[in-house]
Motif scaffolding. Structure first.
Motif, PDB file in Angstrom:
ATOM      1  N   GLY A  28       0.612  -1.130  -0.040  1.00  0.00           N
ATOM      2  CA  GLY A  28       0.051  -0.111  -0.019  1.00  0.00           C
ATOM      3  C   GLY A  28       0.762   1.364   0.114  1.00  0.00           C
ATOM      4  N   VAL A  29       1.922   1.307  -0.655  1.00  0.00           N
ATOM      5  CA  VAL A  29       2.832   2.684  -0.877  1.00  0.00           C
ATOM      6  C   VAL A  29       1.890   3.596  -1.635  1.00  0.00           C
ATOM      7  CG1 VAL A  29       4.939   3.373  -1.460  1.00  0.00           C
ATOM      8  CG2 VAL A  29       5.031   1.214  -0.411  1.00  0.00           C
ATOM      9  N   THR A  46       2.731   4.837   3.564  1.00  0.00           N
ATOM     10  CA  THR A  46       1.606   4.085   3.413  1.00  0.00           C
ATOM     11  C   THR A  46       0.681   4.678   4.635  1.00  0.00           C
ATOM     12  OG1 THR A  46       2.062   2.493   5.301  1.00  0.00           O
ATOM     13  CG2 THR A  46       3.189   2.112   3.257  1.00  0.00           C
TER      14      THR A  46
END
Length: 56
Positions: A5-6, A26
């Motif tokens: 989820g960067v 994130t």
């Protein structure tokens, strides 16, 4: 190493050093990674490789 989820990535060199700082953000937080470039004594940091035969 990359978290899931960067949403943002930044890289920069620490002034006057061979330290590359990578920040991965994130929704859960921030991961900061430091990579060090070590050089032998007397090595140049110009990024240019000397030419074979000493042509600079």
């Amino acid at each position: 190493m990359t978290p899931e989820g960067v949403v943002e990535v930044r890289q920069r060199y620490e002034a006057g050093t061979g330290m590359l700082i990578t920040e991965l953000r994130t929704s859960a937080g921030l991961l900061r990674r430091a990579d060090a470039l070590t050089l032998r004594s007397g090595a140049r940091r110009s990024g240019r490789r000397p030419r074979p035969g000493g042509g600079g």
